[in-house]
Motif scaffolding. Structure first.
Motif, PDB file in Angstrom:
ATOM      1  N   HIS A 131      -0.219  -5.112   6.774  1.00  0.00           N
ATOM      2  CA  HIS A 131      -0.319  -4.951   8.224  1.00  0.00           C
ATOM      3  C   HIS A 131       0.437  -3.722   8.725  1.00  0.00           C
ATOM      4  O   HIS A 131       0.130  -3.200   9.795  1.00  0.00           O
ATOM      5  CB  HIS A 131       0.213  -6.205   8.929  1.00  0.00           C
ATOM      6  CG  HIS A 131       1.708  -6.337   8.903  1.00  0.00           C
ATOM      7  ND1 HIS A 131       2.401  -6.722   7.776  1.00  0.00           N
ATOM      8  CD2 HIS A 131       2.643  -6.120   9.870  1.00  0.00           C
ATOM      9  CE1 HIS A 131       3.694  -6.753   8.050  1.00  0.00           C
ATOM     10  NE2 HIS A 131       3.870  -6.394   9.311  1.00  0.00           N
ATOM     11  N   ARG A 132       1.425  -3.233   7.932  1.00  0.00           N
ATOM     12  CA  ARG A 132       2.241  -2.112   8.399  1.00  0.00           C
ATOM     13  C   ARG A 132       2.034  -0.839   7.587  1.00  0.00           C
ATOM     14  O   ARG A 132       2.091   0.267   8.121  1.00  0.00           O
ATOM     15  CB  ARG A 132       3.730  -2.499   8.367  1.00  0.00           C
ATOM     16  CG  ARG A 132       4.624  -1.568   9.165  1.00  0.00           C
ATOM     17  CD  ARG A 132       6.081  -1.976   9.070  1.00  0.00           C
ATOM     18  NE  ARG A 132       6.603  -1.811   7.720  1.00  0.00           N
ATOM     19  CZ  ARG A 132       6.993  -0.635   7.218  1.00  0.00           C
ATOM     20  NH1 ARG A 132       6.900   0.463   7.935  1.00  0.00           N
ATOM     21  NH2 ARG A 132       7.469  -0.563   5.993  1.00  0.00           N
ATOM     22  N   TYR A 133       1.810  -0.989   6.280  1.00  0.00           N
ATOM     23  CA  TYR A 133       1.633   0.176   5.421  1.00  0.00           C
ATOM     24  C   TYR A 133       0.886  -0.245   4.167  1.00  0.00           C
ATOM     25  O   TYR A 133       0.621  -1.430   3.949  1.00  0.00           O
ATOM     26  CB  TYR A 133       2.979   0.812   5.050  1.00  0.00           C
ATOM     27  CG  TYR A 133       3.987  -0.131   4.427  1.00  0.00           C
ATOM     28  CD1 TYR A 133       3.912  -0.493   3.087  1.00  0.00           C
ATOM     29  CD2 TYR A 133       5.035  -0.657   5.180  1.00  0.00           C
ATOM     30  CE1 TYR A 133       4.831  -1.345   2.512  1.00  0.00           C
ATOM     31  CE2 TYR A 133       5.963  -1.517   4.616  1.00  0.00           C
ATOM     32  CZ  TYR A 133       5.857  -1.854   3.277  1.00  0.00           C
ATOM     33  OH  TYR A 133       6.774  -2.704   2.719  1.00  0.00           O
ATOM     34  N   TYR A 134       0.512   0.736   3.354  1.00  0.00           N
ATOM     35  CA  TYR A 134      -0.061   0.389   2.063  1.00  0.00           C
ATOM     36  C   TYR A 134       0.912   0.785   0.961  1.00  0.00           C
ATOM     37  O   TYR A 134       1.726   1.698   1.118  1.00  0.00           O
ATOM     38  CB  TYR A 134      -1.447   1.008   1.850  1.00  0.00           C
ATOM     39  CG  TYR A 134      -1.494   2.479   1.575  1.00  0.00           C
ATOM     40  CD1 TYR A 134      -1.292   2.977   0.289  1.00  0.00           C
ATOM     41  CD2 TYR A 134      -1.779   3.391   2.590  1.00  0.00           C
ATOM     42  CE1 TYR A 134      -1.357   4.328   0.024  1.00  0.00           C
ATOM     43  CE2 TYR A 134      -1.844   4.748   2.338  1.00  0.00           C
ATOM     44  CZ  TYR A 134      -1.636   5.211   1.054  1.00  0.00           C
ATOM     45  OH  TYR A 134      -1.691   6.558   0.805  1.00  0.00           O
ATOM     46  N   THR A 135       0.830   0.059  -0.145  1.00  0.00           N
ATOM     47  CA  THR A 135       1.739   0.248  -1.270  1.00  0.00           C
ATOM     48  C   THR A 135       0.939   0.555  -2.524  1.00  0.00           C
ATOM     49  O   THR A 135      -0.050  -0.122  -2.818  1.00  0.00           O
ATOM     50  CB  THR A 135       2.581  -1.017  -1.524  1.00  0.00           C
ATOM     51  OG1 THR A 135       3.336  -1.324  -0.358  1.00  0.00           O
ATOM     52  CG2 THR A 135       3.532  -0.817  -2.696  1.00  0.00           C
ATOM     53  N   TYR A 136       1.375   1.574  -3.240  1.00  0.00           N
ATOM     54  CA  TYR A 136       0.853   1.843  -4.579  1.00  0.00           C
ATOM     55  C   TYR A 136       2.007   1.696  -5.559  1.00  0.00           C
ATOM     56  O   TYR A 136       3.076   2.282  -5.372  1.00  0.00           O
ATOM     57  CB  TYR A 136       0.270   3.255  -4.687  1.00  0.00           C
ATOM     58  CG  TYR A 136      -0.020   3.635  -6.125  1.00  0.00           C
ATOM     59  CD1 TYR A 136      -1.189   3.196  -6.745  1.00  0.00           C
ATOM     60  CD2 TYR A 136       0.885   4.380  -6.870  1.00  0.00           C
ATOM     61  CE1 TYR A 136      -1.445   3.510  -8.068  1.00  0.00           C
ATOM     62  CE2 TYR A 136       0.638   4.694  -8.193  1.00  0.00           C
ATOM     63  CZ  TYR A 136      -0.526   4.260  -8.786  1.00  0.00           C
ATOM     64  OH  TYR A 136      -0.774   4.565 -10.101  1.00  0.00           O
ATOM     65  N   MET A 137       1.803   0.898  -6.599  1.00  0.00           N
ATOM     66  CA  MET A 137       2.815   0.727  -7.640  1.00  0.00           C
ATOM     67  C   MET A 137       2.117   0.704  -8.990  1.00  0.00           C
ATOM     68  O   MET A 137       1.012   0.166  -9.117  1.00  0.00           O
ATOM     69  CB  MET A 137       3.596  -0.575  -7.422  1.00  0.00           C
ATOM     70  CG  MET A 137       4.675  -0.840  -8.469  1.00  0.00           C
ATOM     71  SD  MET A 137       5.765  -2.243  -8.036  1.00  0.00           S
ATOM     72  CE  MET A 137       4.595  -3.606  -8.106  1.00  0.00           C
ATOM     73  N   HIS A 138       2.756   1.291  -9.991  1.00  0.00           N
ATOM     74  CA  HIS A 138       2.203   1.166 -11.335  1.00  0.00           C
ATOM     75  C   HIS A 138       3.313   1.066 -12.369  1.00  0.00           C
ATOM     76  O   HIS A 138       4.442   1.499 -12.147  1.00  0.00           O
ATOM     77  CB  HIS A 138       1.242   2.318 -11.674  1.00  0.00           C
ATOM     78  CG  HIS A 138       1.898   3.625 -11.992  1.00  0.00           C
ATOM     79  ND1 HIS A 138       1.499   4.816 -11.434  1.00  0.00           N
ATOM     80  CD2 HIS A 138       2.930   3.965 -12.828  1.00  0.00           C
ATOM     81  CE1 HIS A 138       2.239   5.802 -11.909  1.00  0.00           C
ATOM     82  NE2 HIS A 138       3.117   5.305 -12.761  1.00  0.00           N
ATOM     83  N   ASN A 195       7.308   4.059 -17.363  1.00  0.00           N
ATOM     84  CA  ASN A 195       7.365   4.718 -16.062  1.00  0.00           C
ATOM     85  C   ASN A 195       6.965   3.711 -14.995  1.00  0.00           C
ATOM     86  O   ASN A 195       5.881   3.133 -15.049  1.00  0.00           O
ATOM     87  CB  ASN A 195       6.435   5.926 -15.997  1.00  0.00           C
ATOM     88  CG  ASN A 195       6.318   6.486 -14.582  1.00  0.00           C
ATOM     89  OD1 ASN A 195       5.351   6.217 -13.880  1.00  0.00           O
ATOM     90  ND2 ASN A 195       7.313   7.241 -14.162  1.00  0.00           N
ATOM     91  N   LEU A 196       7.864   3.488 -14.048  1.00  0.00           N
ATOM     92  CA  LEU A 196       7.589   2.634 -12.892  1.00  0.00           C
ATOM     93  C   LEU A 196       7.596   3.517 -11.656  1.00  0.00           C
ATOM     94  O   LEU A 196       8.586   4.202 -11.377  1.00  0.00           O
ATOM     95  CB  LEU A 196       8.647   1.541 -12.763  1.00  0.00           C
ATOM     96  CG  LEU A 196       8.583   0.677 -11.494  1.00  0.00           C
ATOM     97  CD1 LEU A 196       7.267  -0.084 -11.424  1.00  0.00           C
ATOM     98  CD2 LEU A 196       9.762  -0.277 -11.429  1.00  0.00           C
ATOM     99  N   THR A 197       6.488   3.519 -10.934  1.00  0.00           N
ATOM    100  CA  THR A 197       6.349   4.346  -9.736  1.00  0.00           C
ATOM    101  C   THR A 197       5.910   3.473  -8.572  1.00  0.00           C
ATOM    102  O   THR A 197       5.017   2.640  -8.716  1.00  0.00           O
ATOM    103  CB  THR A 197       5.323   5.471  -9.961  1.00  0.00           C
ATOM    104  OG1 THR A 197       5.798   6.336 -10.992  1.00  0.00           O
ATOM    105  CG2 THR A 197       5.109   6.282  -8.695  1.00  0.00           C
TER     106      THR A 197
END
Length: 206
Positions: A33-40, A54-56
């Motif tokens: 609802h406020r932002y989008y998140t990308y994680m890998h 690698n954690l991003t």
């Protein structure tokens, strides 16, 4: 905008063909609802004992860039036993570069996994960092599993509780894909500043 470009570029790399025995890549996208998140998470296994990771993570607001969060950590992990590893990491996160050294205890079963880490992080001073991660994937029917995961990380130092986060995922798993609802919670400066994001997620194990 820079975070958006990096996230899109990283996601596009999923089309690369990986050697599954040595390299795996797991992206996790949240539209909230406020932002989008990308994680890998990217893991490369040299052998049964030694790997690099690698954690991003990028949290990017839809209309403003005032509360963007970034976290990039590169870790070398060595398994002392099947369940215990020692880790050393270098990275960058709000507000700058950091170094971590920690032990991790991990249990992996067909329908669940649990890990607990404890160690020290240096970023403008030392802090005690602890994290716990839990995943549960019960069988529902053929080719369909439930999916529940929790990740919680907290830092403690002389000032109290400078940083913490909790990520919760609830949904289903079909083959290598997971999707459902997600909640992200972040705390800064002993809880004086908090951020929340609730929405939908999709995650894939390459």
């Amino acid at each position: 905008m820079k975070a958006k470009f990096i996230a899109i570029t990283a996601l596009a790399s999923a089309s690369i063909s990986f050697n599954a025995q040595k390299l795996n890549y797991t992206p996790d996208l949240v539209a909230g609802h406020r932002y989008y998140t990308y994680m890998h998470n990217v893991n490369y296994y040299f052998n049964d004992r030694l790997k690099v990771n690698n954690l991003t993570l990028f949290d990017t607001e839809y209309t403003q860039d005032k509360e963007n969060i970034f976290f990039i950590r590169n870790t070398v992990a060595y398994n002392i036993t099947q369940k215990i590893s020692v880790n050393a990491a270098l990275g960058i996160k709000n507000p700058g570069a950091f170094f971590s050294a920690y032990f991790q205890y991990r249990i992996v079963k067909p329908v669940y996994s649990l890990s607990y880490s404890i160690g020290t992080t240096y970023q403008k001073g030392f802090s005690l960092e602890q994290s716990i991660s839990f995943e549960y994937m019960p069988h529902l029917k053929e080719n369909l599993q439930g999916y529940f995961s929790v990740l919680a990380i907290g830092n403690l130092d002389g000032s109290g509780y400078p940083r913490g986060l909790q990520f919760i995922r609830l949904g289903v798993k079909q083959d290598k894909m997971m999707y459902g609802i997600a909640s992200n919670f972040d705390q800064f400066n002993n809880g004086k500043k908090t951020l929340e994001n609730i929405g939908a997620f999709v995650k894939y194990n390459f």
